[in-house]
Each structure stands twice: as C-alpha cells, then as structure tokens.
Write a protein that holds these residues in place. Structure first.
Motif, PDB file in Angstrom:
ATOM      1  N   GLY A 312      79.529  34.415  45.413  1.00  0.00           N
ATOM      2  CA  GLY A 312      78.794  34.942  46.551  1.00  0.00           C
ATOM      3  C   GLY A 312      78.871  36.458  46.573  1.00  0.00           C
ATOM      4  O   GLY A 312      79.953  37.037  46.333  1.00  0.00           O
ATOM      5  N   PRO A 313      77.748  37.150  46.818  1.00  0.00           N
ATOM      6  CA  PRO A 313      77.792  38.609  46.928  1.00  0.00           C
ATOM      7  C   PRO A 313      78.819  39.022  47.978  1.00  0.00           C
ATOM      8  O   PRO A 313      78.805  38.521  49.102  1.00  0.00           O
ATOM      9  CB  PRO A 313      76.364  38.970  47.357  1.00  0.00           C
ATOM     10  N   SER A 314      79.702  39.934  47.610  1.00  0.00           N
ATOM     11  CA  SER A 314      80.817  40.305  48.475  1.00  0.00           C
ATOM     12  C   SER A 314      80.996  41.812  48.500  1.00  0.00           C
ATOM     13  O   SER A 314      80.636  42.516  47.552  1.00  0.00           O
ATOM     14  CB  SER A 314      82.114  39.638  47.988  1.00  0.00           C
ATOM     15  N   VAL A 315      81.582  42.281  49.597  1.00  0.00           N
ATOM     16  CA  VAL A 315      81.859  43.712  49.763  1.00  0.00           C
ATOM     17  C   VAL A 315      83.347  43.934  49.521  1.00  0.00           C
ATOM     18  O   VAL A 315      84.177  43.307  50.190  1.00  0.00           O
ATOM     19  CB  VAL A 315      81.493  44.190  51.179  1.00  0.00           C
ATOM     20  N   CYS A 324      79.492  37.851  51.931  1.00  0.00           N
ATOM     21  CA  CYS A 324      78.288  38.073  52.738  1.00  0.00           C
ATOM     22  C   CYS A 324      77.470  36.787  52.890  1.00  0.00           C
ATOM     23  O   CYS A 324      77.089  36.169  51.894  1.00  0.00           O
ATOM     24  CB  CYS A 324      77.403  39.134  52.095  1.00  0.00           C
ATOM     25  N   LEU A 325      77.166  36.424  54.119  1.00  0.00           N
ATOM     26  CA  LEU A 325      76.266  35.313  54.408  1.00  0.00           C
ATOM     27  C   LEU A 325      75.005  35.842  55.072  1.00  0.00           C
ATOM     28  O   LEU A 325      73.973  36.018  54.438  1.00  0.00           O
ATOM     29  CB  LEU A 325      76.967  34.286  55.298  1.00  0.00           C
ATOM     30  N   ALA A 326      75.082  36.112  56.370  1.00  0.00           N
ATOM     31  CA  ALA A 326      73.900  36.556  57.107  1.00  0.00           C
ATOM     32  C   ALA A 326      73.481  37.967  56.731  1.00  0.00           C
ATOM     33  O   ALA A 326      72.294  38.316  56.809  1.00  0.00           O
ATOM     34  CB  ALA A 326      74.168  36.474  58.609  1.00  0.00           C
ATOM     35  N   GLU A 327      74.442  38.793  56.349  1.00  0.00           N
ATOM     36  CA  GLU A 327      74.167  40.218  56.179  1.00  0.00           C
ATOM     37  C   GLU A 327      73.010  40.504  55.224  1.00  0.00           C
ATOM     38  O   GLU A 327      72.198  41.403  55.479  1.00  0.00           O
ATOM     39  CB  GLU A 327      75.432  40.938  55.672  1.00  0.00           C
TER      40      GLU A 327
END
Length: 553
Positions: A312-315, A324-327
């Motif tokens: 999952g794309p993450s910061v 990141c889900l909704a962002e």
C-alpha cells in the motif's frame, strides 16, 4: 531440556493462530499457543480488523445479495490459475462456517461495512455494496487482566477514541458532509459512556483471546520458535526458547505455523523482493521475521509468492510509516513519479498501486519514492495522516523530507527533484479531467471502489478535483505494506507441501506464514484476515481427524 506434550502446538497469536487454537480446543484437543512477542495479537491487533468472506451470515442478515456462484466467479476472474481451484473452493466453503463458529464461541459480534465495495466490483461476481465486515465495538473488560498483554494498534485514534471502519469513511469528510459530524458525535458518545471500548483489529484480537480464555487454552508469551521437531518424516513438535532456556513442545497431532510473514526480516526481503525494499516501511508486527517460514523450508517445504506483499502507498513519517487509504482517493491530489508524470489511478486498490510503482521503477524512471501532490484546498477540506483539515504539517515531517510545500508548482518540483515543466503540464492536464468529471488518463472514480473514499459533495466525480489553490504540497510516497503475502505452500486442508506436491505430515500453515489464497491480488477489505482465520480453522479441523498412524492427514 524440558519437554511437554499436547495434541496441537500453534505458533503465533494473530487471528489465524487463535482461530486454529479455538477450533482445536472445541474439538477436544489439548492445544497450546506460543508467541515470541510479549503481547498477543500480532499484526491482527495492529490492523483494521476487516474480514472478507463471501456469503456469510452477517452479510445475509444485513440484506447483502450474494451467492456461492458469484463468489466463485469473482475469485476465478481475479486469480485464474495462480491459486488452485480446490483451495479457492475450500476457502469459500469453510469461511462462512468459521465465522459462525467464532461468533458462537467468543464475545465477538460483527457488522457489515456498508458500501465498502469489493476491490474489483465491476468484475464478474464482484459486489459493489461490499462483502467486508468488521467487529462491533467490544467492551475491553472481556479480557480482564489479559488486556495488558494486547499488542497495541499500529496507529492510536485521537484521544483514544473508539473508531470503526464505517466511522473512518465519514470522519474523513468531517469538514465537508453532515454525516461526518454525525459520525464524530457517535464516536464521542462511545467515550462518554465510560469504560474502554475496543474496535478494529484490537477488538478482533481481544475477542479471540477471550474465547481462548473461556476454552482454557494457554497463550504463552515470550516463547520463540527455534525449529520444528521431525521424526520419520513427520513433524512431531517444536523447539522453542523461553527466557533463554531451550524446550521441546511435542505435538501428538501436529503443528500449526501461524507466525506471520517476514516483513521485518531485511535479509529475506532483499533475497525475495524487488528493490528498493527494507523493513522500515511496513506496519506489520515487529516480531514478524519469517521464523515459521524458514523453519518449514529447513525441512523441505516449498514456498510461493515470496516476492509479493499486502502492499500500500505509504508515507515514511518520523514515527513510522502511514498507510494511505482515503488520502490518495479524495479530490485535489495526484500521484506522480520522478519524471513528474502520473502513472496509476490514485484510487486503485493499494496492492495494484504499489505494483505500478515497482513496475514503473523497473523501467529506469524513478517511482520509489513517488509523490502525492495536493493543493491547499485539499488540505483545507480533508484530514491527512491523522491531521485535521487546515492543520499545518508538523515541522518534523518537513525535516525528515516526508513533506514539501511551495507557493508554485515549479518551486515545488525543484524542491522534490522532478522536472518543473512536466509537473506543471501533468497538473494542468489533470485539472481539465477534474473539471469535466472524467479521468481520461487512468479512470479514477469510474469504479464503485474508487468512490467509497471519495467526496460525495464533489460533482460530477467524487474522486476528482483540480489542484489550483496555492500553496502546493508534495508528500513522499513509498511502497509500504501490511505484511508479506508469500509463505509456505499449502493445500486445501492447510497442510504444508514439498516442491513435489507431497505433504509434510503433521505440519500446517495459516495466515501470512502460508502463501496467500489471494495470489497477487486483493479481493476486498479484509481479504488478509478472512482467509487467515479460515485456514486456521481448516487446519484445526484436519488435525481433529488426524491420527499418528495415518501420517499424511
């Protein structure tokens, strides 16, 4: 060396392991759970606690239309020949039974997450209304003193609020939609009622542990797996380390390896997975170092899907990665690569988004990191990584290079090292898509899944909004994960297999210690935990019918 004997040894205390132990206990087997961490719950306790199981009783009571045929068609479409049909069929057959069993023997109750679509709802057999369920809020008192041993959540809710997955959707719109305020009031009301309430993965892990306590199943913490005991080709127990002392736990029936994936093992990640990779971008439990997988390999077990993960794309924030889900779905942002170009539907299922990052990176164009570009309107309207709307990004995020802000797109591009003309052109093109309501590049907002985390007040497309209000922001995005999805190869009875397809007698795997039934995709929210619990249940059922003389059962 101390030796003890039971019918079944379960290694790991996440949802897979605890479901296996609970099932075994209710089949009159003597079972023990060993967990290397000082807490129980593993990655499950850190997760959203969602469960994806088609045709279950919770969905039927909620009026969700589904059928075994639709579910089979959906998995056939997603998985093809990457997962054997008997294994897919066993999951669909046993999943609903497992859930009813858990409801009958724990304090857990579940609710449908309305509208949380399957991740490919337009595919044959997909359900746009969603098949995902989650634990209802659970009174922490059910655990008694064991509450102190519950693995903490990956990210604590503000002011220790008890937030469900259904709440989360609308809390993201607290500054935009009346339902956001209503949800906030509901969440606050839970707190006013007093007492600690558990939700998400905390509730799931706690409820399963409470069921084990009622069934008098010991969960022994701080006990590390060293190796598997094997006699005449059959797994007969485990060697463990407790307080520095070696012990053998003999298992008359067999061993269930449910010790999680290898996301915290840098050497294994470097060996099996695409670069750049490491152990800093995962939200998986810190003790998930692949012990069970490697123990299986040492006695000849085959492995599958080791190059993949629940991506999952993450910061990469200073306190750890933020998944990141909704962002990335909400209007007013885009995802760009090192060339300043979009490369994926930002609202795509998170596994697909990271696959696109790595695929793009392999072409020689930098995609790790990628950058989430947003304007100030986006920040004014929506929360981000736990920050409320309008709140400035913390200074430590800037110092760490996770966030950049500039008055113009050109200056922002210079700050993050991408071509300014390309970034400006990308934003201008996207703004045209947003105003017309159709993403002609990547179809963002076309799927019901995309729209779940969109903004219904943004019309005509709840996922698209122009980036045209300064200042502009760039957030570093890396390929994070919830855990690895590769592991020991298993059959439809959760039995571990060798490369030649033969069964390693007495050895079973469930959860992220076993290769996922979801293959390289992700069917819907909870398609990690739902199958994990199901395979733990299936393993215990098989163990309950096994005898030493049969050997290969």
């Amino acid at each position: 060396m101390t030796t003890a004997e039971v019918d079944v040894v379960v290694v790991g205390s996440g949802a897979a392991g605890m479901t296996a132990a609970l099932t075994a206990a209710h089949r009159d087997l003597a079972v023990v759970v060993v967990e290397k961490a000082p807490h129980f719950g593993g990655s499950t306790a850190r997760s959203g606690g969602g469960i994806w199981i088609p045709n279950n009783s919770v969905l039927r009571r909620a009026g969700v239309s589904d059928s075994p045929e639709n579910a089979a068609a959906y998995l056939e479409h997603l998985l093809g020949d990457t997962v054997p049909e008997p294994r897919r069929r066993a999951f669909l057959e046993h999943g609903p039974r497992m859930l009813d069993f858990v409801i009958a023997h724990t304090p857990l109750r579940f609710a449908w997450v309305p509208g949380y679509a399957d991740y490919y709802p337009e595919a044959p057999g997909g359900v746009a209304a969603g098949r995902s369920i989650e634990p209802r809020p659970l009174d922490a008192k059910v655990l008694g003193p064991e509450l102190d041993h519950l693995n903490p959540p990956y990210m604590a809710a503000p002011s220790s609020m008890a937030i469900t997955a259904a709440d989360f959707r609308w809390l993201n719109l607290i500054a935009r939609h009346p339902r956001g305020l209503l949800r906030a009031a509901r969440v606050f009301g839970r707190r006013l009622r007093g007492g600690r309430v558990l939700t998400l993965g905390q509730a799931l892990a706690a409820g399963l542990r409470a069921g084990l306590a009622t069934a008098r199943v010991p969960v022994e913490l701080g006990v590390s797996l060293v190796d598997l005991e094997v006699e005449d080709g059959r797994v007969t127990g485990v060697r463990v380390l407790r307080d520095g002392t070696a012990e053998v736990l003999r298992a008359r029936r067999g061993v269930v390896v449910a010790s999680g994936g290898f996301e915290r093992n840098a050497a294994m990640r470097a060996r099996y997975q695409r670069a750049p990779i490491g152990t800093d971008w995962t939200t998986g439990a810190v003790t998930n170092t692949g012990d069970g997988i490697e123990a299986g390999q040492r006695i000849g077990a085959a492995v599958d899907l080791m190059d993949d993960a629940w991506w999952g794309p993450s910061v990469p924030l200073t306190g750890g990665p933020y998944f990141c889900l909704a962002e990335r779905t909400l209007p007013g942002c885009i995802l760009v690569n090192g060339a300043g170009r979009r490369f994926v539907n930002e609202a795509a299922p998170y596994v697909d988004a990271v696959h696109a990052m790595y695929d793009g990176h392999a072409t020689g164009v930098g995609h790790v990191p990628s950058w989430l570009i947003a304007d100030q309107r986006y920040r004014n309207r929506y929360p981000f990584a736990g920050l409320g709307p309008r709140r400035p990004f913390p200074g430590r995020w800037y110092k760490a290079g996770a966030v950049h802000t500039a008055p113009t797109l050109g200056e922002l591009a210079a700050s993050i090292g991408v071509p300014g003309d390309a970034l400006t052109a990308t934003v201008e093109e996207f703004n045209g898509f947003a105003r017309r309501g159709r993403d002609e590049g990547y179809g963002r907002g076309d799927s019901a899944y995309d729209r779940y985390y969109g903004d219904p007040r943004q019309q005509p497309n709840p996922c698209l909004g122009p980036l045209d209000v300064a200042p502009f922001h760039a957030v570093r995005i890396v390929p994070g994960d919830l855990g690895t999805k590769g592991g020991l190869r298993v059959d439809e009875r959760s039995r571990v297999l060798r490369e030649d397809g033969s069964v390693i007698a007495g050895l079973y795997a469930a959860g992220n210690a076993g290769a996922s039934v979801m293959g390289r995709t992700y069917a819907g929210a909870g398609a990690t935990i739902g199958p994990a619990m199901t395979w733990g249940y299936v393993a215990a059922l098989d163990l309950a019918t096994a005898t030493v003389e049969e050997g290969v059962r």
